[in-house]
Design an enzyme around this catalytic site. Structure first.
Site, mmCIF file in Angstrom:
data_model
loop_
_atom_site.group_PDB
_atom_site.id
_atom_site.type_symbol
_atom_site.label_atom_id
_atom_site.label_comp_id
_atom_site.label_asym_id
_atom_site.label_seq_id
_atom_site.Cartn_x
_atom_site.Cartn_y
_atom_site.Cartn_z
ATOM 1 N N SER A 18 54.893 -37.072 -3.135
ATOM 2 C CA SER A 18 55.544 -38.393 -3.117
ATOM 3 C C SER A 18 54.501 -39.503 -3.258
ATOM 4 C CB SER A 18 56.393 -38.586 -1.867
ATOM 5 O OG SER A 18 55.598 -38.718 -0.717
ATOM 6 N N ASN A 19 53.292 -39.277 -2.762
ATOM 7 C CA ASN A 19 52.229 -40.268 -2.999
ATOM 8 C C ASN A 19 51.823 -40.286 -4.471
ATOM 9 O OD1 ASN A 19 51.202 -41.803 -0.534
ATOM 10 N ND2 ASN A 19 51.423 -39.725 0.290
ATOM 11 N N ARG A 70 35.067 -20.939 -0.054
ATOM 12 C CA ARG A 70 35.275 -22.367 -0.274
ATOM 13 C C ARG A 70 34.329 -22.921 -1.337
ATOM 14 N NH1 ARG A 70 38.599 -25.360 3.359
ATOM 15 N NH2 ARG A 70 38.886 -23.841 4.986
ATOM 16 N N MET A 95 45.534 -30.292 0.768
ATOM 17 C CA MET A 95 45.393 -29.636 2.076
ATOM 18 C C MET A 95 44.180 -28.732 2.219
ATOM 19 S SD MET A 95 47.726 -31.080 3.731
ATOM 20 C CE MET A 95 47.559 -30.162 5.254
ATOM 21 N N ILE A 97 40.140 -28.488 2.883
ATOM 22 C CA ILE A 97 38.921 -29.194 3.273
ATOM 23 C C ILE A 97 37.873 -28.989 2.173
ATOM 24 C CG2 ILE A 97 37.061 -29.284 4.969
ATOM 25 C CD1 ILE A 97 39.138 -28.324 7.067
ATOM 26 N N HIS A 114 45.575 -40.423 5.121
ATOM 27 C CA HIS A 114 45.773 -39.564 6.284
ATOM 28 C C HIS A 114 46.879 -40.172 7.151
ATOM 29 C CE1 HIS A 114 44.749 -36.674 9.350
ATOM 30 N NE2 HIS A 114 44.780 -37.643 10.239
ATOM 31 N N THR A 146 34.268 -38.484 2.928
ATOM 32 C CA THR A 146 32.898 -38.029 3.135
ATOM 33 C C THR A 146 32.994 -36.609 3.671
ATOM 34 O OG1 THR A 146 32.781 -38.749 5.429
ATOM 35 C CG2 THR A 146 32.166 -40.378 3.744
ATOM 36 N N LEU A 149 35.295 -34.849 8.147
ATOM 37 C CA LEU A 149 36.739 -34.704 7.887
ATOM 38 C C LEU A 149 37.551 -35.856 8.484
ATOM 39 C CD1 LEU A 149 38.933 -32.762 6.720
ATOM 40 C CD2 LEU A 149 39.115 -31.823 9.026
ATOM 41 N N GLN A 178 55.266 -46.432 4.167
ATOM 42 C CA GLN A 178 54.056 -47.267 4.198
ATOM 43 C C GLN A 178 52.953 -46.680 3.332
ATOM 44 O OE1 GLN A 178 54.193 -50.228 5.615
ATOM 45 N NE2 GLN A 178 56.311 -49.690 6.095
#
Ligand code: NHR
Ligand code: GAR
Length: 223
Positions: A18-19, A70, A95, A97, A114, A146, A149, A178
């Protein structure tokens, strides 16, 4: 006269997007003078990918489960993102990191949104944590990413009330309204060159922003 080149945005998603949709809408109605040149999702079959396709934005899936660790996922993600030559990378409900190596590659050019009033509740399950704590307010914060997290410098923050009887879903949707306002706005500031990082501190029009970011007023956007 030729128009100046529009800044190039790459959006990383994991879910409903949605963003991402707010960015698509803002770039189509010119409140965001930028071009979304690519969307990458680490999950297949998510609604965000459908939104990208509908807007004719190139999109791809990079499944983190297909990588040994990762580092190797982030190395490939970095290659894919770089191939679009972005001016700004937008984490929109992404989602995974990101490793310091990825973050450093795009340093100063990655933002996240966030769903909490940072520095409160970094990490996951923010809505539940705010309700459980008996907070009377919650919100969302746009920040530069950065390797700390959810700890990168804040750009803009919007607050909403928490009322008795709120569930995580009700609160999350109140916050999302918002999010869709403040995130494209932060990107527009960046694209216009109004938002800068001076020694790691975000400045808007040359003025240092407050620690929690620009306090976005909900007065004229409340439903
Ligand atoms: N990476 C860095 N380096 N820095 C940040 O500030 C980041 C980031 C990557 C994502 C978004 C963040 C949020 O807004 C974000 C900010 C995922 C997790 C998480 O624990 C935490 C915070 C955020 C995003 N992810 C789990 C993981 O192991 C997986 C959870 C899942 O797949 O559901 O990566 O909230
Ligand atoms: C948004 O609330 C965003 O702030 C949050 O996930 C939702 C994504 O919604 N982000 C995180 O929690 C990041 N870990 P969307 O996919 O509809 O934009």
């Amino acid at each position: 006269m030729t128009a100046p080149k529009r800044p190039r945005l790459v959006v990383l998603i994991s879910g409903s997007g949605s963003n991402l949709q707010a960015f698509i809408d803002a770039s189509q109605n010119s409140t965001l003078d930028a071009e979304i040149v690519g969307v990458v999702s680490n999950k297949a079959g998510v609604l965000g990918l459908e939104r990208a396709k509908k807007a004719h934005i190139p999109c791809e899936i990079l499944d983190h489960r297909e990588f040994a660790d990762r580092e190797s996922f982030d190395a490939e993600l970095g290659e894919r993102v770089s191939s679009y030559q972005p001016d700004l990378v937008i984490l929109a409900g992404f989602m995974r990191i990101l490793t310091p190596k990825f973050v450093n590659r795009f340093a100063g050019h990655i933002m996240n949104i966030h769903p909490s009033l940072l520095p409160k509740y970094p990490g996951l399950h923010t809505h539940q944590r705010a309700i459980d704590a008996g907070d009377h307010a919650a919100g969302a914060t746009v920040h530069f990413v950065t390797s700390d997290l959810d700890g990168g410098p804040a750009i803009i923050q919007a607050e909403v009330p928490i009322t008795s009887g709120d569930t995580t879903d009700i609160l999350a949707s109140r916050i999302l309204v918002q999010e869709h306002q403040i995130y494209p706005l932060a990107a527009q500031w960046f694209c216009e060159g109004r938002l800068t990082l001076n020694n790691g501190a975000p400045h808007l029009d040359g003025n240092a922003l407050p620690e929690t970011g620009f306090p976005f007023s909900t007065a004229n956007t409340e439903q």
